[in-house]
Design an enzyme around this catalytic site. Sequence first.
Site: not given
Ligand code: NAP
Length: 283
Positions: A163, A180
């Site tokens: 991130s 985080y």
């Molecule tokens: N969205 C943004 O703006 C943004 C920005 C920068 C970085 N990111 C990064 O992008 C990545 C994905 O985030 P997202 O925004 O797509 O979030 P999201 O929609 O909340 O998706 C998170 C995913 O991770 C899975 N997950 C959570 N805990 C887990 C565990 N203990 N073991 C295995 N899977 C797990 C969730 O499924 P389950 O609940 O079924 O486990 C879901 O598939 C993360 O690393 C986040 O930090 C996101």
Amino acid sequence: MAEAQIHDFPSLFSLEGKVAVVTGGSRGLGLTAASALLQAGAQTVFISSRKAAACEAACAALNALPNLRPGARAVSVPADGSTVEGVRQLLAQVSARTDHVDVLLANAGATWGEAFDRHPDAAFAKVMDLNVRGVFNLVREFAPLLQKRASVEDPSRVVITASVAGLGIGTLGKQGTYGYSASKAAVIHLGRNLAVELGPRGITVNSICPGFFPTKMSNGLLKMSGGAEALAKANPMRRLGRPEDIAGVIVYLTSRAGAHVNGAAIEIDGGAMWQRGELNVKL
Ligand SMILES: NC(=O)c1ccc[n+]([C@@H]2O[C@H](COP(=O)([O-])OP(=O)(O)OC[C@H]3O[C@@H](n4cnc5c(N)ncnc54)[C@H](OP(=O)(O)O)[C@@H]3O)[C@@H](O)[C@H]2O)c1
């Protein structure tokens, strides 16, 4: 002249026949990345997250895409990526179906927002366990499968979803994301260490650093920060991230086009992290 020759340009961004594993692939950025891998030609994409039903629903959506290669499939492999037992369960499920992996997307992540004075130890630990330890365990356990067909000429790929909060300062104040932000900085540096360790084994390791993309994880912060429109207006590119922004960087890093990129951390935020101002929210 030699400089004008590019070997087989039409296949430079192709993932024809590749086998990939995507953690956190059931929704959000991981689901977008999995879709990009399949549409670029991947043969098998394993979708992992904790909830089996969510993985199956994601696979059904991916397998219904109209432009997949014949026989290409998304396969559900639920597991908890925050424990070493969970990572080994994931490895066992993948190993039962393939003898090699070409692409590993370490994308699953968690966050926690709470004021500094009340920020709980348990939340900090939970975030570090998934976002840092979980990534190290995942890469270590999958290294033998990644090495199986890899060479320095045709390397396997690890891409970590970090991130911009790991490059700059994260969210401060009422919803402070101290753990985080620290976890993302740690995993970017872990990626650099692994890049140098695993490069000679034919595995590249890179990080992507998204800015604000509307997903389940980011929606709360988005509301708290004045909403999508205000955040978009404050971005140098006057918009938030879109699925295509993730898809493009993932295909670049995992195809022949990205074969010599190793240890990089690529920002995908429209340049917002270089900007100063109140609405410069980090994720
Ligand atoms: N969205 C943004 O703006 C943004 C920005 C920068 C970085 N990111 C990064 O992008 C990545 C994905 O985030 P997202 O925004 O797509 O979030 P999201 O929609 O909340 O998706 C998170 C995913 O991770 C899975 N997950 C959570 N805990 C887990 C565990 N203990 N073991 C295995 N899977 C797990 C969730 O499924 P389950 O609940 O079924 O486990 C879901 O598939 C993360 O690393 C986040 O930090 C996101």
